[in-house]
Design an enzyme around this catalytic site. Structure first.
Site, PDB file in Angstrom:
ATOM      1  N   LYS A 137       3.508 -15.336   2.562  1.00 26.43           N
ATOM      2  CA  LYS A 137       3.650 -16.076   1.295  1.00 26.43           C
ATOM      3  C   LYS A 137       5.147 -16.324   1.102  1.00 26.43           C
ATOM      4  O   LYS A 137       5.759 -15.866   0.129  1.00 26.43           O
ATOM      5  CB  LYS A 137       3.031 -15.225   0.168  1.00 26.43           C
ATOM      6  CG  LYS A 137       2.979 -15.890  -1.183  1.00 26.43           C
ATOM      7  CD  LYS A 137       1.910 -16.969  -1.310  1.00 26.43           C
ATOM      8  CE  LYS A 137       1.984 -17.673  -2.649  1.00 26.43           C
ATOM      9  NZ  LYS A 137       1.177 -18.907  -2.699  1.00 26.43           N
ATOM     10  N   ASP A 142     -11.933  -9.292   5.012  1.00 23.11           N
ATOM     11  CA  ASP A 142     -13.235  -9.304   4.322  1.00 23.11           C
ATOM     12  C   ASP A 142     -13.801 -10.722   4.312  1.00 23.11           C
ATOM     13  O   ASP A 142     -14.983 -10.946   4.559  1.00 23.11           O
ATOM     14  CB  ASP A 142     -13.094  -8.829   2.858  1.00 23.11           C
ATOM     15  CG  ASP A 142     -13.359  -7.335   2.707  1.00 23.11           C
ATOM     16  OD1 ASP A 142     -13.055  -6.580   3.660  1.00 23.11           O
ATOM     17  OD2 ASP A 142     -13.852  -6.916   1.651  1.00 23.11           O
ATOM     18  N   TYR A 174       0.827  -1.205   0.000  1.00 20.08           N
ATOM     19  CA  TYR A 174       0.000   0.000   0.000  1.00 20.08           C
ATOM     20  C   TYR A 174       0.865   1.261   0.000  1.00 20.08           C
ATOM     21  O   TYR A 174       0.440   2.309  -0.460  1.00 20.08           O
ATOM     22  CB  TYR A 174      -0.891   0.055   1.248  1.00 20.08           C
ATOM     23  CG  TYR A 174      -2.175  -0.725   1.177  1.00 20.08           C
ATOM     24  CD1 TYR A 174      -2.194  -2.071   0.839  1.00 20.08           C
ATOM     25  CD2 TYR A 174      -3.385  -0.105   1.473  1.00 20.08           C
ATOM     26  CE1 TYR A 174      -3.383  -2.770   0.808  1.00 20.08           C
ATOM     27  CE2 TYR A 174      -4.578  -0.807   1.447  1.00 20.08           C
ATOM     28  CZ  TYR A 174      -4.564  -2.138   1.110  1.00 20.08           C
ATOM     29  OH  TYR A 174      -5.746  -2.823   1.085  1.00 20.08           O
ATOM     30  N   ASP A 219      -6.049  -7.123   4.576  1.00 21.44           N
ATOM     31  CA  ASP A 219      -7.215  -6.493   3.930  1.00 21.44           C
ATOM     32  C   ASP A 219      -8.122  -7.577   3.358  1.00 21.44           C
ATOM     33  O   ASP A 219      -9.333  -7.597   3.590  1.00 21.44           O
ATOM     34  CB  ASP A 219      -6.727  -5.551   2.816  1.00 21.44           C
ATOM     35  CG  ASP A 219      -7.888  -4.934   2.060  1.00 21.44           C
ATOM     36  OD1 ASP A 219      -8.835  -4.462   2.721  1.00 21.44           O
ATOM     37  OD2 ASP A 219      -7.852  -4.934   0.811  1.00 21.44           O
ATOM     38  N   ASP A 233      -2.579 -18.310   0.911  1.00 20.41           N
ATOM     39  CA  ASP A 233      -3.602 -18.993   0.097  1.00 20.41           C
ATOM     40  C   ASP A 233      -4.249 -20.120   0.900  1.00 20.41           C
ATOM     41  O   ASP A 233      -5.465 -20.306   0.880  1.00 20.41           O
ATOM     42  CB  ASP A 233      -3.022 -19.492  -1.246  1.00 20.41           C
ATOM     43  CG  ASP A 233      -1.686 -20.193  -1.122  1.00 20.41           C
ATOM     44  OD1 ASP A 233      -1.089 -20.186  -0.014  1.00 20.41           O
ATOM     45  OD2 ASP A 233      -1.211 -20.765  -2.128  1.00 20.41           O
TER      46      ASP A 233
HETATM   47  C1  IPM Z   1     -10.225  -1.464   4.408  1.00 20.88           C
HETATM   48  C2  IPM Z   1     -10.484  -0.866   3.051  1.00 20.88           C
HETATM   49  C3  IPM Z   1      -9.337   0.068   2.694  1.00 20.88           C
HETATM   50  C4  IPM Z   1      -8.061  -0.756   2.656  1.00 20.88           C
HETATM   51  C5  IPM Z   1      -9.537   0.841   1.383  1.00 20.88           C
HETATM   52  C6  IPM Z   1     -10.813   1.659   1.400  1.00 20.88           C
HETATM   53  C7  IPM Z   1      -8.365   1.693   1.060  1.00 20.88           C
HETATM   54  O1  IPM Z   1     -10.662  -1.881   2.121  1.00 20.88           O
HETATM   55  O2  IPM Z   1     -10.113  -0.698   5.384  1.00 20.88           O
HETATM   56  O3  IPM Z   1     -10.119  -2.691   4.497  1.00 20.88           O
HETATM   57  O4  IPM Z   1      -7.766  -1.397   1.643  1.00 20.88           O
HETATM   58  O5  IPM Z   1      -7.346  -0.757   3.662  1.00 20.88           O
HETATM   59 MG    MG Z   2     -10.710  -3.844   2.935  1.00 20.86          MG
END
Ligand code: IPM
Ligand code: MG
Length: 365
Positions: free
Chosen positions: A191, A251, A142, A247, A223
């Protein structure tokens, strides 16, 4: 106590979910005799529209001068075509880096009331889902150099993934300390079969583990981890991983608990001034319709009370109220049961009603 909270409403559903979290904080202040003052901060798409910059310096300063920051969500279709370094998300990345909040804590815990909302088989859910992802937040790909150039008539892009030993060590310590307070099992995810940065990650984690003999360290390739999270999530307690893997895995982890709308997060660095935000995005498709789930933001406010302000009873009070509202069958659209017979025992509510119900159930212990 008096606390000054920087408030970033942001874009899409951001303003409506933050409004509900502030109503909850106001009620907590009244019940427990605190004073919370709010300083507005523009960040993301709305700041681009107003100031031509997703995070003007003055806005960052307001956050750094606060006791902690509460954020809704940023981003949306409207700003998709602006250059990469001016996107709403860039404001968020600059905020995280500017505040030095390198440690992002994302719990993946299933609420018993929502176990049927998980897309996993009930037999897997029944074994329990309760783990935390400790994500490194201000390093890695990032924050490496991003570049797009034309080489001999062809566009070439690159994003550089850099980690220093020190950056790995400081997040590694948070991983070990977090595991120490829970079941003493830490899984380091990388990884290392492909990436140098991951081989360094693994080396540093093992060196650190000598200082934490009471914590059992295991390694897992990212993975495989993505697969294990859906196959056997009960094996995890604390996962520590780098920025982008965290990240993606967070999710995935949120989905198996039912809905991303329920998950809060805390980001901390060297001081108690933290950044608290739900892990979901700005959902522009449902913005302004009063249907968004504010619980992720309300629980983020609870995390702020717990981790930055040391207000344990106040945080418990919010979490208990959320649990009671779920017990009573109230559900925002994202967590409404799909199955008809179960839906009969539930009532769908909107964003502001959800806030009101949680406030009604706040009881000082
Ligand atoms: C998160 C989001 C952010 C990230 C984006 C909006 C930049 O997906 O907080 O997980 O990738 O960190
Ligand atoms: Mg995210």
């Amino acid at each position: 106590m008096n606390k000054n909270i920087a408030v970033i409403r942001g874009d899409g559903i951001g303003p409506e979910i933050v409004t509900q979290a502030l109503r909850v904080l106001d009620k907590i202040a009244e019940l427990y005799g605190h004073t919370f003052t709010y300083t507005n901060v523009d960040m993301g798409g709305c700041a681009i529209d107003k100031w031509g910059d997703p995070l003007p310096q003055e806005m960052l300063d307001r956050c750094k001068n606060s006791d902690s920051v509460l954020l809704g969500a940023v981003g949306g279709e409207k700003w998709n075509s602006v250059p990469g370094n001016m996107r709403p998300e860039k404001g968020l990345l600059r905020l995280r880096a500017g505040m030095g909040v390198y440690s992002n804590n994302r719990p993946a815990k299933i609420w018993p009331q929502l176990s049927s909302a998980s897309p996993l088989k009930q037999s897997i859910v029944d074994k329990g889902i309760d783990f935390i992802i400790v994500r490194e937040l201000i390093g890695g790909i990032y924050f490496g150099e991003h570049k797009t150039e034309n080489v001999d008539g062809t566009e070439v892009s690159s994003d550089v993934l850099v980690y220093t030993e020190d950056e790995i060590e400081r997040i590694g310590r948070i991983g070990f300390e977090t595991a120490r307070k829970r079941s003493k099992k830490l899984c380091s995810v990388e990884k290392s079969n492909v990436l140098d940065s991951s081989r360094l990650w693994k080396k540093v984690m093992h060196r650190l583990s000598e200082e934490y003999p009471d914590v059992e360290l295991s390694d897992m390739l990212v993975d495989n981890c993505a697969m294990q999270i859906v196959k056997n999530p009960s094996q995890f307690d604390v996962i520590v991983t780098e920025n982008m893997f965290g990240d993606i895995l967070s999710d995935e982890a949120s989905m198996i608990t039912g809905s991303i709308g329920m998950i809060p997060s805390s980001s901390l660095g060297a001081t108690s001034c933290g950044l608290y935000e739900p892990i979901h995005g700005s959902a522009p498709d449902i913005a302004g319709m009063d249907v968004a789930n504010p619980i992720g933001t309300i629980l983020s406010a609870a995390m702020m009370l717990r981790y930055s302000f040391d207000m344990t009873s106040e945080a418990d009070c919010i979490e208990n109220a959320v649990s009671q509202v779920l017990d009573l069958g109230y559900r925002c659209a994202d967590i409404m049961p799909r199955n008809e017979s179960e839906a009969l025992n539930c009532r769908q509510i909107g964003c502001s009603e959800c806030g009101s119900l949680i406030i009604e159930h706040l009881r000082k212990e």
